[in-house]
Design a protein around this motif. Structure first.
Motif, PDB file in Angstrom:
ATOM      1  N   HIS A   1      45.540   8.832  55.638  1.00  0.00           N
ATOM      2  CA  HIS A   1      46.835   8.894  56.284  1.00  0.00           C
ATOM      3  C   HIS A   1      46.913   9.197  57.725  1.00  0.00           C
ATOM      4  N   ILE A   2      47.527   8.288  58.480  1.00  0.00           N
ATOM      5  CA  ILE A   2      47.356   8.281  59.854  1.00  0.00           C
ATOM      6  C   ILE A   2      49.005   8.341  60.592  1.00  0.00           C
ATOM      7  N   ALA A   3      48.754   9.336  61.667  1.00  0.00           N
ATOM      8  CA  ALA A   3      50.034   9.230  62.262  1.00  0.00           C
ATOM      9  C   ALA A   3      49.777   9.352  63.871  1.00  0.00           C
ATOM     10  N   THR A   4      50.830   9.033  64.456  1.00  0.00           N
ATOM     11  CA  THR A   4      50.565   9.022  66.181  1.00  0.00           C
ATOM     12  C   THR A   4      51.664   9.710  66.747  1.00  0.00           C
ATOM     13  N   SER A   5      51.279  10.277  67.921  1.00  0.00           N
ATOM     14  CA  SER A   5      52.513  11.191  68.628  1.00  0.00           C
ATOM     15  C   SER A   5      52.003  10.995  70.218  1.00  0.00           C
ATOM     16  N   TRP A   6      53.256  10.920  70.902  1.00  0.00           N
ATOM     17  CA  TRP A   6      52.636  10.636  72.347  1.00  0.00           C
ATOM     18  C   TRP A   6      53.754  11.224  73.306  1.00  0.00           C
TER      19      TRP A   6
ATOM     20  N   LEU B   1      50.608  18.964  68.053  1.00  0.00           N
ATOM     21  CA  LEU B   1      49.667  18.668  69.322  1.00  0.00           C
ATOM     22  C   LEU B   1      50.058  18.253  70.566  1.00  0.00           C
ATOM     23  N   ILE B   2      51.004  17.428  70.190  1.00  0.00           N
ATOM     24  CA  ILE B   2      51.632  16.869  71.651  1.00  0.00           C
ATOM     25  C   ILE B   2      52.354  17.832  72.252  1.00  0.00           C
ATOM     26  N   LEU B   3      53.436  18.562  71.332  1.00  0.00           N
ATOM     27  CA  LEU B   3      54.119  19.460  72.005  1.00  0.00           C
ATOM     28  C   LEU B   3      53.335  20.726  72.641  1.00  0.00           C
ATOM     29  N   TYR B   4      52.328  21.064  72.007  1.00  0.00           N
ATOM     30  CA  TYR B   4      51.444  22.227  72.686  1.00  0.00           C
ATOM     31  C   TYR B   4      50.647  21.581  73.838  1.00  0.00           C
ATOM     32  N   ALA B   5      50.234  20.460  74.110  1.00  0.00           N
ATOM     33  CA  ALA B   5      49.614  19.869  75.260  1.00  0.00           C
ATOM     34  C   ALA B   5      50.721  19.793  76.259  1.00  0.00           C
ATOM     35  N   ARG B   6      51.799  19.619  75.977  1.00  0.00           N
ATOM     36  CA  ARG B   6      53.119  19.337  76.749  1.00  0.00           C
ATOM     37  C   ARG B   6      53.400  20.866  77.651  1.00  0.00           C
ATOM     38  N   GLN B   7      53.225  21.588  76.605  1.00  0.00           N
ATOM     39  CA  GLN B   7      53.514  23.224  77.064  1.00  0.00           C
ATOM     40  C   GLN B   7      52.337  23.604  78.142  1.00  0.00           C
ATOM     41  N   CYS B   8      51.163  23.324  77.716  1.00  0.00           N
ATOM     42  CA  CYS B   8      50.090  23.888  78.566  1.00  0.00           C
ATOM     43  C   CYS B   8      49.909  22.994  80.003  1.00  0.00           C
ATOM     44  N   MET B   9      50.422  22.099  79.900  1.00  0.00           N
ATOM     45  CA  MET B   9      50.326  21.271  81.172  1.00  0.00           C
ATOM     46  C   MET B   9      51.208  21.648  82.305  1.00  0.00           C
ATOM     47  N   MET B  10      52.120  22.339  81.867  1.00  0.00           N
ATOM     48  CA  MET B  10      53.298  22.864  82.638  1.00  0.00           C
ATOM     49  C   MET B  10      52.991  24.414  83.120  1.00  0.00           C
ATOM     50  N   ASP B  11      52.031  24.777  82.347  1.00  0.00           N
ATOM     51  CA  ASP B  11      51.801  26.408  82.670  1.00  0.00           C
ATOM     52  C   ASP B  11      50.639  26.630  83.889  1.00  0.00           C
ATOM     53  N   ARG B  12      50.998  26.968  84.952  1.00  0.00           N
ATOM     54  CA  ARG B  12      50.177  27.434  86.152  1.00  0.00           C
ATOM     55  C   ARG B  12      49.412  28.728  85.833  1.00  0.00           C
ATOM     56  N   GLN B  13      49.646  29.383  84.861  1.00  0.00           N
ATOM     57  CA  GLN B  13      49.154  30.882  84.770  1.00  0.00           C
ATOM     58  C   GLN B  13      48.153  30.856  83.726  1.00  0.00           C
ATOM     59  N   ARG B  14      47.989  29.526  82.877  1.00  0.00           N
ATOM     60  CA  ARG B  14      47.135  29.745  81.869  1.00  0.00           C
ATOM     61  C   ARG B  14      45.721  28.800  82.236  1.00  0.00           C
ATOM     62  N   ILE B  15      44.575  29.453  81.812  1.00  0.00           N
ATOM     63  CA  ILE B  15      43.461  28.714  82.376  1.00  0.00           C
ATOM     64  C   ILE B  15      43.419  27.438  81.303  1.00  0.00           C
ATOM     65  N   SER B  16      43.084  26.286  82.040  1.00  0.00           N
ATOM     66  CA  SER B  16      42.803  24.932  80.990  1.00  0.00           C
ATOM     67  C   SER B  16      41.517  24.593  80.883  1.00  0.00           C
ATOM     68  N   PRO B  17      41.202  23.591  80.212  1.00  0.00           N
ATOM     69  CA  PRO B  17      40.058  22.848  80.241  1.00  0.00           C
ATOM     70  C   PRO B  17      39.512  22.157  81.508  1.00  0.00           C
ATOM     71  N   PHE B  18      40.729  21.672  82.060  1.00  0.00           N
ATOM     72  CA  PHE B  18      40.464  20.909  83.123  1.00  0.00           C
ATOM     73  C   PHE B  18      40.089  22.008  84.395  1.00  0.00           C
ATOM     74  N   GLU B  19      40.810  23.265  84.274  1.00  0.00           N
ATOM     75  CA  GLU B  19      40.529  24.121  85.488  1.00  0.00           C
ATOM     76  C   GLU B  19      39.149  24.583  85.371  1.00  0.00           C
TER      77      GLU B  19
END
Length: 407
Positions: A80-85, A360-378
């Motif tokens: 069962h496969i689904a995509t989102s972007w 997953l997409i919604l949460y990633a979208r939220q995280c990339m806009m948050d400058r106060q949260r530590i991210s994996p990229f940081e």
């Protein structure tokens, strides 16, 4: 970098005819006529299966008459496969290029629109006005393989640095995924299935060939190099196949896209990223035909450098593939939590994987806009002695596959 098709393709025989699939669906647990309506920014595998079936309709004077539905042998695994972007949020200083998208009447243009076409509905409004309807520089594909022998899917993330040279990075990634889908459609997930009761001559007429993600990546790059509309560009790529007879997953990954396998609420495998240096992934590249023009910071890598992996999947396993817009902003533990919470809901498997992909997409979208949260990229930047705060704004794409084993 290959400049021509490898020898494997010349030894194969392409299909002489194709069957248009109707409502019979031995590959999935539901029929096309009863498929779930795709939700905003996402699609289920049944939708892509329908697209493949319609594009494979046999030419005839009576074009409204469908070919008989093929009867597939019973296979123990279903997927069962689904995509989102989501394209990256607009920042007000977005760079533009002279390169135009693929024309809607071109094969890649038509396929791209089919992949992205759906009703946006109310979810689009709730998610904000800046929610871009396309995938930005990312693209993807989901494709059923020959005779329902398995499923193939993949992701590509166009390298944004080409914009500085007036090149549209999305053209390369879209073309790469189109050709990967095209080769996967006519190939088997494993060895071609031959009926032992057939005569020798009939066995020799079995069409198609076994295609691994590694060879698919090589073939797809060859297709991009031949595309006249793609002047130049580069992209990361992550390709996977799932075998519905054995449950075998095979993958080929080049760059910083990747995937994780979740089993019993644990990440049992996480694909490692491939980089030349920090924030510079390995990538497939096409250089422009004009040799006199110089391009700064161009990396040229070969499909031979792709990481390959294989593992036997079990009932209940989740495969989550993603571009770096996801992995740079979401920690694996957070991905686990989202998938676990959605998995507890009283819903069908198709609704569950669709909800997982969307959330997953919604949460990633939220995280990339948050400058106060530590991210994996940081954190990764800090390891390299660099300062970066908060999430990284980027295009983000995920593909979620749930494995079911039946008796």
């Amino acid at each position: 970098m290959p400049t021509r098709l490898p020898k494997e393709l010349t030894m194969t025989r392409l299909a002489s005819k194709r069957h248009c699939l109707r409502t019979h669906n031995a590959f999935h647990s539901f029929s096309l006529d009863n498929r779930l309506l795709p939700s905003s920014r996402s699609q289920s595998l049944s939708y892509y299966r329908q697209l493949s079936a319609c594009s494979s309709r046999k030419s005839s004077n009576h074009s409204d008459i469908l070919m008989p539905s093929p009867v597939y042998p019973h296979r123990p695994y279903t997927f069962h496969i689904a995509t989102s972007w989501a394209g990256k949020p607009s920042t007000g200083d977005d760079r533009v290029t002279d390169d135009q998208p693929f024309p809607p009447e071109s094969p890649i243009g038509r396929w791209r629109e089919e992949m992205l076409d759906r009703d946006i509905g109310l979810k689009k409004k709730r998610r904000g006005k800046d929610w871009v309807q396309d995938a930005g520089e990312d693209f993807f594909y989901v494709q059923e393989m020959r005779n329902g022998s398995g499923a193939a899917f993949g992701l590509a993330d166009g390298v944004g640095g080409w914009i500085e040279n007036g090149i549209n990075p999305a053209l390369f990634s879209q073309s790469l995924m189109y050709h990967a889908h095209r080769y996967s459609r006519n190939a088997w997930a494993g060895e071609p299935e031959i009926d032992p009761t057939l005569d020798y001559e009939e066995r020799e007429q079995v069409e198609g060939w076994e295609l691994t993600p590694y060879h698919c990546l090589d073939l797809a790059l060859g297709g991009v190099l031949r595309e006249r509309y793609v002047q130049a560009g580069s992209s990361t790529a992550c390709l996977l196949t799932l075998n519905s007879s054995s449950g075998l997953l095979r993958s080929a990954n080049l760059g910083d896209s990747g995937y994780s396998i979740i089993r019993s609420s644990n990440v049992i495998y996480k694909e490692k990223v491939q980089t030349h240096f920090f924030n510079c992934p390995k990538q497939l590249t096409k250089l422009p035909a004009n040799p006199g023009r110089k391009f700064a910071r161009v990396c040229i890598d070969s499909p031979k450098e792709a990481n390959t992996h294989s593992i036997n999947l079990r009932d209940g396993d989740l495969v989550v593939a993603y571009t770096d817009g996801f992995s740079d902003n979401v920690f694996p533990s957070e991905m686990l939590s989202i998938c676990s919470l959605v998995g507890r809901k009283d819903a069908t498997e198709d609704e569950q994987v669709q909800s997982m992909a969307d959330n997953l997409i919604l949460y990633a979208r939220q995280c990339m806009m948050d400058r106060q949260r530590i991210s994996p990229f940081e954190r990764e930047a800090a390891r390299e002695g660099m300062f970066f705060r908060g999430g990284k704004i980027d295009d983000v794409t995920v593909v979620v596959a749930l494995v079911r084993e039946t008796s």
